[in-house]
Design a protein around this motif. Structure first.
Motif, short mmCIF file in Angstrom:
data_model
loop_
_atom_site.label_atom_id
_atom_site.label_comp_id
_atom_site.label_asym_id
_atom_site.label_seq_id
_atom_site.Cartn_x
_atom_site.Cartn_y
_atom_site.Cartn_z
N ILE A 144 0.86 -1.18 0.00
CA ILE A 144 0.00 0.00 0.00
C ILE A 144 0.89 1.23 0.00
O ILE A 144 1.87 1.29 0.74
CB ILE A 144 -0.92 0.03 1.24
N PHE A 145 0.53 2.22 -0.82
CA PHE A 145 1.29 3.47 -0.90
C PHE A 145 0.46 4.59 -0.28
O PHE A 145 -0.73 4.72 -0.55
CB PHE A 145 1.63 3.80 -2.36
N PHE A 146 1.12 5.39 0.56
CA PHE A 146 0.47 6.46 1.30
C PHE A 146 1.12 7.79 0.96
O PHE A 146 2.29 7.85 0.60
CB PHE A 146 0.66 6.27 2.82
N GLN A 147 0.34 8.85 1.15
CA GLN A 147 0.86 10.20 1.03
C GLN A 147 0.58 10.91 2.35
O GLN A 147 -0.47 10.73 2.95
CB GLN A 147 0.15 10.94 -0.10
N ASP A 148 1.54 11.70 2.79
CA ASP A 148 1.37 12.56 3.97
C ASP A 148 1.72 13.97 3.50
O ASP A 148 2.89 14.29 3.34
CB ASP A 148 2.31 12.11 5.10
N PRO A 149 0.71 14.80 3.26
CA PRO A 149 0.97 16.12 2.67
C PRO A 149 1.92 16.98 3.51
O PRO A 149 1.87 16.97 4.73
CB PRO A 149 -0.42 16.77 2.61
N ILE A 150 2.74 17.74 2.81
CA ILE A 150 3.67 18.68 3.43
C ILE A 150 2.88 19.86 3.99
O ILE A 150 1.93 20.32 3.37
CB ILE A 150 4.70 19.19 2.39
#
Length: 188
Positions: A156-162
């Motif tokens: 699973i690929f996740f993003q954590d916004p800057i």
């Protein structure tokens, strides 16, 4: 003026001597609002969702909360809830696990999970993970262990916004001659 109380005025002299600031990434430079971006699964979608649910249910870990939200958005409804024993995330082996009656789910950093596996697309998946994580995405891989046999379930690929002000803050530090060193649990 800004509501700051200084107990020891000498601290300003110490601040003037700073040449390097060490920081972590999650929650300091990012919003800590993880979102599932994509997945690479090796099994049927319904089965994969079942294992995502079993690996994340009842957890307040930010990755697990993102998985729970993702499953909810997809309309996933668990068929059953199974009892389990949990081993929380260990930053040195970069995995966590849940042991159910007949099987165990291991979840963690792809390089550690995939190193336990030998399957046809291991190299291709490793390269995909490396490419996506080099752009700031995070990844977790899952395997199921049953009767001593390990089965790759997916990644699973996740993003954590800057944070919106992170770029400006970093630029201001560099303009003042202060170096920034990013220290991450990913580097343990």
């Amino acid at each position: 003026k800004r509501g700051v109380y200084i107990n020891n005025i000498d601290v300003f002299e110490d601040l003037a001597d700073i040449e390097l600031i060490c920081t972590d990434k999650t929650g300091t430079l990012t919003l800590t609002v993880l979102e599932v971006m994509d997945h690479d699964r090796a099994i049927d979608k319904d089965e994969f969702n079942k294992y995502l649910y079993l690996s994340s249910m009842d957890s307040s870990d930010p990755f697990d909360v993102a998985l729970q939200d993702h499953l909810k958005e997809m309309g996933y409804k668990p068929e059953e809830t199974l009892g389990y024993e949990s081993r929380t995330f260990d930053p040195f082996i970069k995995t966590s696990s849940r042991k159910f009656k007949d099987f165990e789910i291991h979840k963690g950093a792809p390089e550690y999970i995939l190193s336990k596996m030998h399957f046809e697309n291991n190299l291709a998946l490793s390269l995909k993970v490396k490419k996506r994580t080099s752009t700031g995405e995070r990844a977790l891989s899952l395997i199921k262990e049953k009767d001593g046999k390990k089965e790759y379930l997916g990644t699973i690929f996740f993003q954590d916004p800057i944070k919106p002000d992170a770029k400006e803050t970093i630029k201001n530090l560099f303009n003042k001659g202060i170096k920034l060193k990013l220290i991450s649990g990913d580097n343990l």
